[in-house]
Design a protein around this motif. Structure first.
Motif, PDB file in Angstrom:
ATOM      1  N   GLY A 171      -4.731  -9.691   6.042  1.00  0.00           N
ATOM      2  CA  GLY A 171      -5.194  -8.912   6.987  1.00  0.00           C
ATOM      3  C   GLY A 171      -4.584  -8.907   8.264  1.00  0.00           C
ATOM      4  O   GLY A 171      -4.246 -10.114   8.729  1.00  0.00           O
ATOM      5  N   ARG A 183       0.947   3.012   1.470  1.00  0.00           N
ATOM      6  CA  ARG A 183       2.127   2.942   2.453  1.00  0.00           C
ATOM      7  C   ARG A 183       2.070   3.898   3.522  1.00  0.00           C
ATOM      8  O   ARG A 183       2.965   3.803   4.253  1.00  0.00           O
ATOM      9  N   ARG A 185      -0.502   4.294   5.478  1.00  0.00           N
ATOM     10  CA  ARG A 185      -1.383   3.616   6.770  1.00  0.00           C
ATOM     11  C   ARG A 185      -0.293   3.297   7.872  1.00  0.00           C
ATOM     12  O   ARG A 185       0.733   2.660   7.643  1.00  0.00           O
ATOM     13  N   GLU A 201       1.594  -1.617   7.440  1.00  0.00           N
ATOM     14  CA  GLU A 201       1.252  -1.938   6.392  1.00  0.00           C
ATOM     15  C   GLU A 201       2.417  -2.062   5.240  1.00  0.00           C
ATOM     16  O   GLU A 201       2.495  -3.066   4.438  1.00  0.00           O
ATOM     17  N   THR A 205       3.922  -5.366   3.492  1.00  0.00           N
ATOM     18  CA  THR A 205       3.972  -5.506   2.020  1.00  0.00           C
ATOM     19  C   THR A 205       5.329  -6.063   1.516  1.00  0.00           C
ATOM     20  O   THR A 205       5.370  -6.713   0.546  1.00  0.00           O
ATOM     21  N   VAL A 212      -2.018  -6.304   1.462  1.00  0.00           N
ATOM     22  CA  VAL A 212      -1.886  -6.239   2.832  1.00  0.00           C
ATOM     23  C   VAL A 212      -2.827  -5.222   3.326  1.00  0.00           C
ATOM     24  O   VAL A 212      -2.644  -4.101   2.700  1.00  0.00           O
ATOM     25  N   ARG A 213      -3.514  -5.497   4.303  1.00  0.00           N
ATOM     26  CA  ARG A 213      -4.581  -4.423   4.831  1.00  0.00           C
ATOM     27  C   ARG A 213      -4.382  -4.783   6.280  1.00  0.00           C
ATOM     28  O   ARG A 213      -4.376  -5.687   7.000  1.00  0.00           O
ATOM     29  N   THR A 214      -4.302  -3.529   7.200  1.00  0.00           N
ATOM     30  CA  THR A 214      -3.826  -3.336   8.527  1.00  0.00           C
ATOM     31  C   THR A 214      -5.264  -2.776   9.181  1.00  0.00           C
ATOM     32  O   THR A 214      -5.659  -1.801   8.472  1.00  0.00           O
ATOM     33  N   GLU A 215      -5.741  -2.979  10.418  1.00  0.00           N
ATOM     34  CA  GLU A 215      -6.800  -2.316  10.792  1.00  0.00           C
ATOM     35  C   GLU A 215      -6.700  -2.643  12.453  1.00  0.00           C
ATOM     36  O   GLU A 215      -6.427  -3.298  12.978  1.00  0.00           O
ATOM     37  N   ALA A 397      -9.485  -7.666   4.962  1.00  0.00           N
ATOM     38  CA  ALA A 397      -8.452  -7.634   3.622  1.00  0.00           C
ATOM     39  C   ALA A 397      -9.336  -8.194   2.458  1.00  0.00           C
ATOM     40  O   ALA A 397      -9.120  -7.406   1.356  1.00  0.00           O
ATOM     41  N   HIS A 400     -11.264  -5.272   1.535  1.00  0.00           N
ATOM     42  CA  HIS A 400     -10.248  -4.084   0.603  1.00  0.00           C
ATOM     43  C   HIS A 400      -9.999  -4.454  -0.730  1.00  0.00           C
ATOM     44  O   HIS A 400     -10.231  -3.776  -1.706  1.00  0.00           O
TER      45      HIS A 400
END
Length: 404
Positions: A171, A183, A185, A201, A205, A212-215, A397, A400
């Motif tokens: 994350g 993809r 994001r 993201e 990845t 993978v998580r972006t925030e 992450a 998710h």
């Protein structure tokens, strides 16, 4: 309205010094991580509830999930055999006096990588599924360009993988708007990094593989506090971060409020005094015109925020007045949020927490004046540590992966 200052430093439990950490996880972690990727909806829901409530009695877990004991036994057997859950004792049920086994997530079930990006630094943590920090690294960003940051994070990921084994998810959080899914994001903008429409993201990845998580960083920190922080278990809470900027995270009926475009909680320009000073965006008398570190520094005419804090501690009238104005702005913001959401808890953190130290009475007075909710929510003030934001990225992450 009760204001409490927590002595707990978020991230202290199991947190290693920067650049140090636990040895590489063994086969249990590899087995658990592999199984997590293939869990069905019922198994994921079970892991989620155990994470948030652990250690949790089987009887209580069945109630939370709305399952019969037999159905829960089948689910948990799969998770115990897969080395994700473990039994850790027995609790006597109050009403029946019958024993109920306690379940928790194994600390070695899987490893997660969490990253908080600032304008010049990557704060990286390795955690277990419950956001307990096993290792922490702080790296200056050699280059702010997106491709350079991705390359640096990929190198860090490889180094920590060699030390801890593979990660079930990674994350990354940062200040700015993060929207879309998969993809698509995208980091729409991040002023501190100078980014616009960056598909972080997808780029990360491609570089490291896996989940993978972006925030947004405030949303990530809110997720951490909701699941694992000192206010865990609350169905509603408000997070306010103060410092260079002002952020707001909102949890209502157990879920974080995102809004249509992922921008819920934008109250940093809420007007406090129409005749007040002008903020950097040209708004007169808004909360940001009083409460941000830059606003306080400018009002004091100090060389830095730290210098402004020092002047206030020394009793300089202009500095004391600036912090009292900031305290009133914070109290007004908290009171407005309490009126709007009626939360069980309000949490304040950030690198501008000196305002609570220096103007706590002003915060409390304005909060009491503004808030009409009775009884009021507790207000918890927590020390600031960027590793907590990285933990938030790790929790994002995990959520998710578990479909939360």
């Amino acid at each position: 309205m009760v204001v409490t200052v927590s002595s707990e430093v978020l991230g202290s439990a199991g947190t290693g010094a920067a650049g140090t950490g636990a040895a590489r996880s063994g086969s249990a972690g590899a087995t658990g991580a592999a199984l997590l990727a293939d869990l069905g909806a019922a198994e994921r829901a079970t892991v989620r509830e155990v994470l948030v409530h652990e250690p949790v009695p089987r009887a209580e877990l069945a109630r939370l999930l709305g399952l019969s004991r037999a159905s829960l036994t089948r689910l948990t057997r799969t998770l115990i055999d897969g080395q994700i859950l473990e039994e850790v004792g027995v609790e006597l049920r109050t009403r029946t006096g019958r024993p109920s086994e306690l379940l928790q997530v194994r600390s070695d079930a899987a490893r997660v990588l969490g990253v908080k990006l600032t304008a010049d630094t990557a704060y990286v943590v390795v955690t277990d599924l419950a956001a307990r920090v096993l290792d922490a690294v702080e790296e200056p960003l050699a280059d702010r360009r997106p491709e350079a940051v991705v390359a640096q994070l990929a190198a860090t990921h490889a180094s920590l993988t060699a030390r801890h084994g593979s990660f079930v998810a990674t994350g990354v959080c940062l200040a700015g708007d993060v929207v879309g899914e998969g993809r698509a994001r995208t980091v729409l903008d991040s002023a501190w990094l100078g980014w616009d429409e960056v598909a972080l993201e997808a780029m990360l990845t491609d570089a490291i593989g896996g989940v993978v998580r972006t925030e947004n960083d405030v949303r990530a920190l809110t997720e951490y506090l909701h699941w694992f922080g000192p206010v865990t278990g609350r169905d509603s809470l408000v997070l306010v971060t103060v410092g260079t900027g002002i952020g707001v995270g909102l949890v209502i009926e157990g879920r974080q409020l995102a809004g249509r475009h992922g921008r819920a909680g934008r109250l940093d320009h809420l007007v406090l005094d129409p005749a007040g000073p002008i903020c950097g965006l040209g708004h007169r008398g808004c909360v940001s015109a009083y409460l941000t570190s830059g606003a306080i520094t400018g009002a004091v005419r100090a060389d830095s925020y730290d210098a402004a804090v020092a002047s206030a501690r020394d009793g300089d009238p202009a500095a004391v007045r600036a912090f009292e104005d900031a305290g009133r702005a914070l109290g007004y913001l908290l009171g407005t949020l309490a009126n709007a959401v009626d939360p069980e808890a309000l949490v304040v953190t950030g690198d501008g927490l000196a305002v609570v130290e220096l103007a706590g009475e002003a915060v409390r007075a304005e909060l009491a004046r503004t808030c009409r909710a009775q009884p009021g929510a507790d207000v918890a003030v927590h020390p600031f540590d960027f590793r907590d934001w990285a933990r938030g990225a790790a929790v994002t992450a995990v959520r998710h992966v578990l479909g939360a």
